[in-house]
Scaffold this motif. Sequence first.
Motif, short mmCIF file in Angstrom:
data_model
loop_
_atom_site.label_atom_id
_atom_site.label_comp_id
_atom_site.label_asym_id
_atom_site.label_seq_id
_atom_site.Cartn_x
_atom_site.Cartn_y
_atom_site.Cartn_z
N VAL A 27 0.86 -1.19 0.00
CA VAL A 27 0.00 0.00 0.00
C VAL A 27 0.90 1.23 0.00
CG1 VAL A 27 -1.66 1.34 1.36
CG2 VAL A 27 -1.91 -1.15 1.18
N TYR A 28 0.78 2.06 -1.04
CA TYR A 28 1.57 3.29 -1.10
C TYR A 28 0.93 4.33 -0.19
CZ TYR A 28 3.60 7.61 -2.73
OH TYR A 28 4.23 8.82 -2.76
N VAL A 29 1.74 4.91 0.69
CA VAL A 29 1.22 5.82 1.72
C VAL A 29 1.28 7.27 1.24
CG1 VAL A 29 1.51 6.64 4.09
CG2 VAL A 29 1.92 4.22 3.53
N ASP A 30 0.11 7.89 1.18
CA ASP A 30 0.04 9.33 0.89
C ASP A 30 0.01 10.02 2.25
OD1 ASP A 30 -0.32 11.77 -0.24
OD2 ASP A 30 -2.37 11.41 -0.96
N SER B 224 -4.93 9.70 -6.82
CA SER B 224 -4.72 11.14 -6.99
C SER B 224 -3.98 11.31 -8.31
CB SER B 224 -3.86 11.67 -5.84
OG SER B 224 -2.63 10.97 -5.83
N ALA B 225 -3.80 12.56 -8.75
CA ALA B 225 -3.05 12.78 -9.99
C ALA B 225 -1.65 12.19 -9.84
CB ALA B 225 -2.98 14.28 -10.29
N GLU B 226 -1.01 12.45 -8.69
CA GLU B 226 0.34 11.92 -8.49
C GLU B 226 0.30 10.40 -8.37
OE1 GLU B 226 3.77 13.52 -5.84
OE2 GLU B 226 2.94 11.83 -4.75
N ALA C 204 1.63 5.01 -10.31
CA ALA C 204 1.13 3.66 -10.61
C ALA C 204 1.44 3.28 -12.06
CB ALA C 204 -0.37 3.60 -10.35
N ALA C 205 1.22 4.22 -12.99
CA ALA C 205 1.45 3.92 -14.40
C ALA C 205 2.93 3.62 -14.65
CB ALA C 205 1.00 5.09 -15.26
N ARG C 206 3.79 4.44 -14.04
CA ARG C 206 5.24 4.23 -14.24
C ARG C 206 5.68 2.91 -13.61
NH1 ARG C 206 8.58 8.83 -15.41
NH2 ARG C 206 7.37 10.73 -15.76
N LEU C 207 5.11 2.59 -12.44
CA LEU C 207 5.49 1.35 -11.76
C LEU C 207 5.05 0.14 -12.59
CD1 LEU C 207 6.64 -0.02 -9.18
CD2 LEU C 207 4.27 -0.11 -8.35
N ALA C 208 3.84 0.20 -13.15
CA ALA C 208 3.34 -0.91 -13.95
C ALA C 208 4.25 -1.15 -15.15
CB ALA C 208 1.91 -0.63 -14.41
N LEU C 209 4.68 -0.04 -15.78
CA LEU C 209 5.57 -0.15 -16.94
C LEU C 209 6.91 -0.77 -16.52
CD1 LEU C 209 5.48 0.71 -19.94
CD2 LEU C 209 6.73 2.75 -19.27
N ARG C 210 7.45 -0.26 -15.42
CA ARG C 210 8.74 -0.77 -14.92
C ARG C 210 8.71 -2.27 -14.63
NH1 ARG C 210 12.00 2.61 -11.46
NH2 ARG C 210 12.05 4.67 -12.42
#
Length: 320
Positions: free
Chosen positions: A6-9, A93-95, A100-106
């Motif tokens: 879980v990414y913590v905001d 959120s926007a960030e 998430a998109a960058r992590l999925a690609l990575r």
Amino acid sequence: MAEVLVYVDHVDGAVRKPTLELLTLARRIGEPVAVALGNGAADTVAALAEHGAVKVLTDDASEYADYLVVPKVDALQAAVEAVSPAAVLVPSSAEGKEIAARLALRTGSGLITDAVDLEAGAEGPVATQSVFAASYTTKSQVTKGTPVITVKPNSAAVEAAPAAGAAEALSVTFSAQATGTKVTSRTPRESTGRPELTEAAIVVSGGRGVNGADNFALIEALADSLGAAVGASRAAVDAGWYPHTNQVGQTGKSVSPQLYIANGISGAIQHRAGMQTSKTIVAVNKDPEAPIFDLVDYGVVGDLFEVVPQLTEEVKTRKG
Ligand code: FAD
């Protein structure tokens, strides 16, 4: 049991509500392991443990504040490699969506954005999304890699579920791209004292029917009586009556509160796209044929200039 990252905001260690909601959903599909980054990361541990995190991976490197999202992606990738989780959950959120998109690609994984619910499936987590301007609800699953799923605020209740919350330092080696875009200044938005629009439990919105910037004081008064955020239709924003940061809809923000009160808003599809997943919808509109009445739980046919002040007074009276 499989672990779920879980990414913590958080803001300087104060965990924001959408993250606590993610912990509720994470517990349905596995054991939550939180990843807290940046200044105050260690201060998040107690709140995360109280809401079900079995482990909290922390790193307070200054890179997370000094540069845009890539250092955070590096850290999440390191956490994925260390934990091999069943899924990674990120607030929508926007960030959060960029991370998430960058992590999925990575990680060569599938991505689901703006989920409004999550459940355990035989072959991994099943996410519910509200699509095509909320005309359909779909259920989907990631079939490749580690599912990366962003979840809209207010999609789940915050639940107390005390767990170990063992803090562990996350070892992160930043990539060459991490320092590519430096943050040169930050200007905090002037505080209205109202909750953040996308996180608020109640949103009170005004549209063209409000008929002027000054009249938004009526909408704000109702919002304040309820402890709500203020939203606006694009017509009201384009007329310069309310800031774009408060626009709800396809080209504004997407909200999913417990209660959404639309005042003088017709209910165009582009507006519905941003609020149709609200749990209870109330509309005040003087036109009984207004399309907004097709989706409300409670509708008031009437002049908002009469109804809204009465509603505000009634709320204040009942609150004592
Ligand atoms: P109107 O449609 O003009 O409705 C005003 C309503 O107020 C009417 O129903 C009227 O009966 C009622 N009314 C008037 N006076 C009173 C009164 N005294 N008391 C009670 N009721 C009263 N719109 C968004 O909101 N968000 C978006 O993000 C968005 N994105 C868009 C993107 C695109 C690509 C496009 C093409 C459009 C987008 N729109 C968006 C615009 C959208 O199509 C509508 O034009 C807009 O939502 C209308 O705003 P409104 O309901 O406030 O105004």
